[in-house]
Design a protein around this motif. Structure first.
Motif, mmCIF file in Angstrom:
data_model
loop_
_atom_site.group_PDB
_atom_site.id
_atom_site.type_symbol
_atom_site.label_atom_id
_atom_site.label_comp_id
_atom_site.label_asym_id
_atom_site.label_seq_id
_atom_site.Cartn_x
_atom_site.Cartn_y
_atom_site.Cartn_z
ATOM 1 N N THR A 170 0.834 -1.196 0.000
ATOM 2 C CA THR A 170 0.000 0.000 0.000
ATOM 3 C C THR A 170 0.872 1.251 0.000
ATOM 4 O OG1 THR A 170 -0.227 -0.374 2.397
ATOM 5 C CG2 THR A 170 -2.064 -1.032 1.009
ATOM 6 N N ALA A 171 0.232 2.389 -0.195
ATOM 7 C CA ALA A 171 0.969 3.642 -0.352
ATOM 8 C C ALA A 171 1.798 4.006 0.874
ATOM 9 C CB ALA A 171 -0.007 4.767 -0.689
ATOM 10 N N ASP A 172 1.454 3.470 2.040
ATOM 11 C CA ASP A 172 2.228 3.746 3.249
ATOM 12 C C ASP A 172 3.443 2.831 3.390
ATOM 13 O OD1 ASP A 172 0.975 1.359 3.791
ATOM 14 O OD2 ASP A 172 -0.131 2.073 5.545
ATOM 15 N N GLY A 173 3.709 1.986 2.380
ATOM 16 C CA GLY A 173 4.887 1.125 2.393
ATOM 17 C C GLY A 173 4.699 -0.209 3.075
ATOM 18 N N VAL A 174 3.507 -0.508 3.575
ATOM 19 C CA VAL A 174 3.253 -1.766 4.274
ATOM 20 C C VAL A 174 2.893 -2.859 3.271
ATOM 21 C CG1 VAL A 174 1.800 -2.944 5.968
ATOM 22 C CG2 VAL A 174 2.483 -0.571 6.353
ATOM 23 N N TRP A 175 3.502 -4.039 3.440
ATOM 24 C CA TRP A 175 3.149 -5.212 2.649
ATOM 25 C C TRP A 175 2.038 -5.976 3.365
ATOM 26 C CZ3 TRP A 175 4.512 -6.006 -2.198
ATOM 27 C CH2 TRP A 175 5.711 -5.464 -2.694
ATOM 28 N N HIS A 176 0.977 -6.271 2.639
ATOM 29 C CA HIS A 176 -0.146 -7.065 3.148
ATOM 30 C C HIS A 176 -0.089 -8.409 2.424
ATOM 31 C CE1 HIS A 176 -2.182 -3.483 4.976
ATOM 32 N NE2 HIS A 176 -1.384 -2.894 4.102
ATOM 33 N N VAL A 177 -0.006 -9.495 3.181
ATOM 34 C CA VAL A 177 0.338 -10.800 2.607
ATOM 35 C C VAL A 177 -0.695 -11.853 2.963
ATOM 36 C CG1 VAL A 177 2.118 -12.608 2.503
ATOM 37 C CG2 VAL A 177 2.786 -10.214 2.782
ATOM 38 N N SER A 178 -0.925 -12.748 2.035
ATOM 39 C CA SER A 178 -1.737 -13.931 2.276
ATOM 40 C C SER A 178 -1.167 -15.047 1.406
ATOM 41 C CB SER A 178 -3.209 -13.654 1.946
ATOM 42 O OG SER A 178 -4.019 -14.752 2.300
ATOM 43 N N GLY A 179 -1.789 -16.219 1.448
ATOM 44 C CA GLY A 179 -1.258 -17.308 0.641
ATOM 45 C C GLY A 179 -2.116 -18.549 0.701
ATOM 46 N N THR A 180 -1.683 -19.560 -0.039
ATOM 47 C CA THR A 180 -2.362 -20.841 -0.055
ATOM 48 C C THR A 180 -1.349 -21.931 -0.354
ATOM 49 O OG1 THR A 180 -4.306 -22.001 -0.964
ATOM 50 C CG2 THR A 180 -2.943 -20.802 -2.529
#
Length: 259
Positions: free
Chosen positions: A116-126
């Motif tokens: 996101t624009a604030d530099g945070v990585w948001h992660v998920s997976g399978t």
């Protein structure tokens, strides 16, 4: 040691939260491909793939961060592959969604990350179970005597924009997309692809890596400016071969809000 750390001009790397999938290679993949910035596991990022891969040379996956506001970049990683990084997509005039098909060498976690624009990585997976060998199998294209005459050819379709101005693009590129793991055959794959509104801005850019399947297929949701008559595709492969196409955008008959 505590005093030295306190006096250090460099900030300490952000602590990595434990991977909910328990991937033994996640920490290494995270450090190499996402860096040491802030990261959270977030159910608003949806990663879809079959739980069991029928064809390890072409496993369909999708990374969908449409529920997350302010996304600037998407990344897909197949942790256990010899080349884990699948793709990076820069989101400018696009919805944060990408679908493609990938090669899988063995059972693996597939992670999707949205920055996101604030530099945070948001992660998920399978998790994807697989018999293996998809990355080291020679491309079927090489069995065709005229394969080299068709490298870079594009088949593509755009659906009319919906009420929110989003138009779906699906494209296929004729290309062996060879990983280079077969002895005597160098790596040869599509490495960049950009989509522009004709005579307008770039809507999305994809850096495509070795795991993307032979004859790569991509599905994107784009926001072309109103009145855009066509999209233009431009790219290249690892040997400098050009990829180019013009794809007409059908006129939408859907009434947009405020019209």
């Amino acid at each position: 040691m505590g005093l030295l750390a306190a006096l250090s001009p460099f900030p300490a790397p952000a602590a990595s939260p434990p991977d909910p999938l328990g991937s033994v290679l996640w920490d290494a993949a995270r450090e190499q491909y996402l860096g040491d910035g802030p990261l959270v596991f977030d159910d608003r990022v949806k990663v879809t793939a079959p739980s069991n891969a029928e064809d390890t040379r072409a496993v369909p996956i999708a990374v969908d961060a449409r529920s997350l506001p302010g996304v600037t970049e998407l990344v897909a990683i197949a942790d256990m592959n010899p080349f884990p990084l699948v793709l990076r997509m820069r989101v400018s005039g696009a919805v944060p969604y990408v679908a493609t098909r990938i090669k899988i060498q063995q059972a693996t976690a597939v992670h999707g990350a949205a920055r996101t624009a604030d530099g945070v990585w948001h992660v998920s997976g399978t998790l994807v179970d697989a018999a293996g060998g998809g990355c080291s199998a020679p491309p079927l294209s090489y069995a065709q005597s005229d394969w080299a005459d068709h490298v870079g050819e594009v088949q593509a379709r755009v659906w009319p924009p919906d009420a929110d101005g989003v138009a779906r693009l699906r494209l296929r590129i004729r290309h062996p997309n060879d990983t280079g793991l077969v002895p005597g055959i160098p790596a040869f794959f599509v490495e960049t692809l950009s989509v522009h509104a004709e005579n307008g801005p770039e809507l999305a850019r994809i850096d495509s890596l070795e795991p993307v399947s032979e004859n790569p297929v991509f599905t994107l949701d784009l926001r072309p400016p109103p009145g855009t008559a066509a999209l233009t595709l431009k790219g290249r492969d690892t040997q400098g071969g050009a990829i180019a196409a013009r794809v007409p955008v059908p006129v939408s008959t859907v009434q947009r809000p405020g019209q």
